[in-house]
Design a protein around this motif. Structure first.
Motif, PDB file in Angstrom:
ATOM      1  N   ALA A  22       0.877  -1.143  -0.019  1.00  0.00           N
ATOM      2  CA  ALA A  22       0.110   0.024   0.051  1.00  0.00           C
ATOM      3  C   ALA A  22       0.807   1.344  -0.006  1.00  0.00           C
ATOM      4  N   GLU A  23       0.385   2.460  -0.044  1.00  0.00           N
ATOM      5  CA  GLU A  23       1.035   3.683   0.126  1.00  0.00           C
ATOM      6  C   GLU A  23       0.764   4.174   1.493  1.00  0.00           C
TER       7      GLU A  23
ATOM      8  N   ASN B  34       4.680   1.718   0.913  1.00  0.00           N
ATOM      9  CA  ASN B  34       5.591   2.480   0.095  1.00  0.00           C
ATOM     10  C   ASN B  34       5.765   3.645   1.021  1.00  0.00           C
TER      11      ASN B  34
ATOM     12  N   GLN C 237       6.024  -2.502  -9.172  1.00  0.00           N
ATOM     13  CA  GLN C 237       4.816  -2.250  -8.762  1.00  0.00           C
ATOM     14  C   GLN C 237       4.063  -1.389 -10.008  1.00  0.00           C
TER      15      GLN C 237
ATOM     16  N   GLN D 203       1.488   0.844 -12.429  1.00  0.00           N
ATOM     17  CA  GLN D 203       0.405   2.100 -12.104  1.00  0.00           C
ATOM     18  C   GLN D 203      -0.896   1.688 -12.191  1.00  0.00           C
ATOM     19  N   ILE D 204      -1.672   2.394 -11.430  1.00  0.00           N
ATOM     20  CA  ILE D 204      -3.139   2.072 -11.639  1.00  0.00           C
ATOM     21  C   ILE D 204      -3.548   1.833 -13.197  1.00  0.00           C
TER      22      ILE D 204
ATOM     23  N   THR E 101      -1.666  -2.165  -9.542  1.00  0.00           N
ATOM     24  CA  THR E 101      -2.398  -1.345  -8.607  1.00  0.00           C
ATOM     25  C   THR E 101      -3.675  -0.945  -8.711  1.00  0.00           C
TER      26      THR E 101
ATOM     27  N   VAL F 101      -7.350   1.079  -6.926  1.00  0.00           N
ATOM     28  CA  VAL F 101      -7.336   2.402  -6.095  1.00  0.00           C
ATOM     29  C   VAL F 101      -9.118   2.061  -5.656  1.00  0.00           C
TER      30      VAL F 101
ATOM     31  N   HIS G  54      -1.011  -4.041  -5.227  1.00  0.00           N
ATOM     32  CA  HIS G  54      -0.799  -2.721  -4.445  1.00  0.00           C
ATOM     33  C   HIS G  54      -2.222  -1.896  -4.255  1.00  0.00           C
TER      34      HIS G  54
ATOM     35  N   THR H  62      -4.374   1.124  -3.212  1.00  0.00           N
ATOM     36  CA  THR H  62      -4.354   2.727  -2.979  1.00  0.00           C
ATOM     37  C   THR H  62      -5.665   2.894  -2.377  1.00  0.00           C
TER      38      THR H  62
END
Lengths: 126, 298
Positions: B18-19, B46, B185, B187-188, B214, B216, B275, B277
């Protein structure tokens, strides 16, 4: 004398054609004859993740992504096969000391191939 | 060995990352709160490096603070704000504090942030940064000067599977892998077809490169529209946007969409985890992880 004159000649030829920024370590042949120094992020190893849906640049919305253009040109322009093979090579960091010098001289003297001592270490550490 | 590395390299378990929220004041109390919220679900989180070109608490100190609160960091380093010297010192600073997971990325341009007048650096690019990190693991700085003992990193990177030029994204991922990246990782991505083509293409040539797409969690079409228009490199297809925008319960529809994308992503070759978000900041993270079949850690 030649060292002073050649950068002017080189710039006069390469600026109108490739928008040359005189980095002094030309890699045009391996980047589809597209100058990576015209990328706003000066990326020498491929496009960033910010390329727009229409293939244009994240920073300059009206400009095609330099690397999208390079990738297209690599396929479409007639060029030696070895140049195409070099497209995916790992290009080293720019040597800022060469800015403004003639890449032609640096090519002949092999100055443009000098990299920091650590750069070429290979041990596949992953 | 970091937990992330252990899981990715020595098990077939899925990993979830996660972020960590950017820190703009609030002290260690805020770090403790966020760490407690994320720790039950995530293997590593992250520590970002001025995300979206906005200044925040630094990547290294965030990573250290997270570690102090029991959360394993993935320290991000972007190329926008630091030259090659500063990037190497970030890495050494991380190593000094036992930070092993590193993720190296280009970074959004300064014009994406709230200080667009700043000088952009980009002295080196992300692939070069990956190679330099690998070099440091051999006990040398880029200059060749000795580091003794050599630091131990687990190198990651980022790629955007859904941004043009699409075919080139696979080659670029492989190039980062050759330079030293063990995990990516992603990108969305709101284009499952593009993600699928990317993962298949990468897994075919580099099956040992671990892919972490990722997803979201969003509240509805407003956030989806914002991402489509304002976040560089993210495109939301019209149909996908309309599906959420026309729903009577947008929050539910957005949640269902994310769950579908997550399940699809997890089914793809080379994908070893997700991942996540969270832009909802409600209780949906717990539900989401439950719906993916996970149980919180103690």
């Amino acid at each position: 004398m030649l060292k002073k004159l050649l950068p002017f000649v080189e710039h006069a030829i390469k600026k109108p054609v490739w928008d040359c920024r005189m980095c002094g370590q030309c890699v045009l042949h391996s980047t589809g004859m597209t100058c990576p120094m015209t990328c706003p992020k000066t990326l020498r190893n491929g496009p960033c993740g910010g390329v727009r849906e229409n293939g244009n640049c994240e920073v300059i919305p009206d400009m095609q992504c330099v690397w999208a253009k390079a990738y297209d040109r690599k396929e479409s322009l007639p060029m030696p096969a070895v140049w195409k093979e070099h497209f995916n090579e790992l290009r080293p960091p720019v040597d800022m000391r060469l800015q403004g010098s003639s890449s032609w001289i640096n090519l002949i003297t092999k100055r443009d191939q000098q990299t920091p001592a650590g750069w070429s270490i290979q041990d596949g550490a992953h | 060995m970091s937990l992330l590395r252990e899981k990715l390299e020595n098990s077939s378990d899925r990993v979830f990352t996660a972020e960590f929220p950017s820190i703009d004041g609030g002290g260690m109390a805020s770090v403790a709160r966020d760490a407690a919220r994320l720790a039950p679900w995530f293997d590593a989180v992250n520590a970002t490096d001025n995300p979206a070109a906005h200044a925040h608490t630094s990547n290294t100190t965030t990573a250290i603070a997270m570690q102090m609160h029991g959360l394993e960091p993935i320290m991000q380093i972007v190329c926008r704000d630091k030259n090659r010297l500063a990037i190497q010192s970030d890495l050494m600073g991380g190593a000094l504090h036992g930070i092993e997971n590193i993720s190296l990325l280009t970074g959004d341009d300064v014009t994406a942030g709230d200080e667009p007048e700043a000088r952009r650096v980009f002295d080196i690019d992300s692939t070069q940064a990956i190679n330099i990190t690998r070099i440091m693991m051999t006990g040398k700085y880029l200059s060749g000067r000795k580091i003794n003992p050599a630091p131990n990193f687990y190198i990651g990177a980022v790629e955007n599977a859904a941004a043009p030029p699409f075919d080139y994204r696979i080659e670029r991922a492989l190039k980062k892998h050759r330079a030293g990246a063990s995990f990516l990782q992603l990108q969305i991505c709101y284009h499952p077809d593009r993600l699928e083509a990317f993962c298949k293409g990468v897994a075919k040539i580099a099956p040992d490169l671990k892919l972490i797409p990722t997803v979201v969690l969003l509240k509805g079409s407003k956030a989806l529209g914002f991402m489509n228009e304002k976040v560089a490199g993210i495109d939301v297809p019209k149909d996908t946007f309309a599906r959420v925008a026309s729903a009577t319960d947008q929050a539910k529809e957005a949640y269902d969409l994310t769950l579908e994308l997550a399940q699809h992503a997890l089914s793809l070759p080379g994908v070893r985890g997700l991942h996540v978000t969270d832009f909802r900041h409600d209780d949906s993270l717990n539900n989401f992880m439950n719906d993916l079949g996970l149980k919180p850690r103690n």
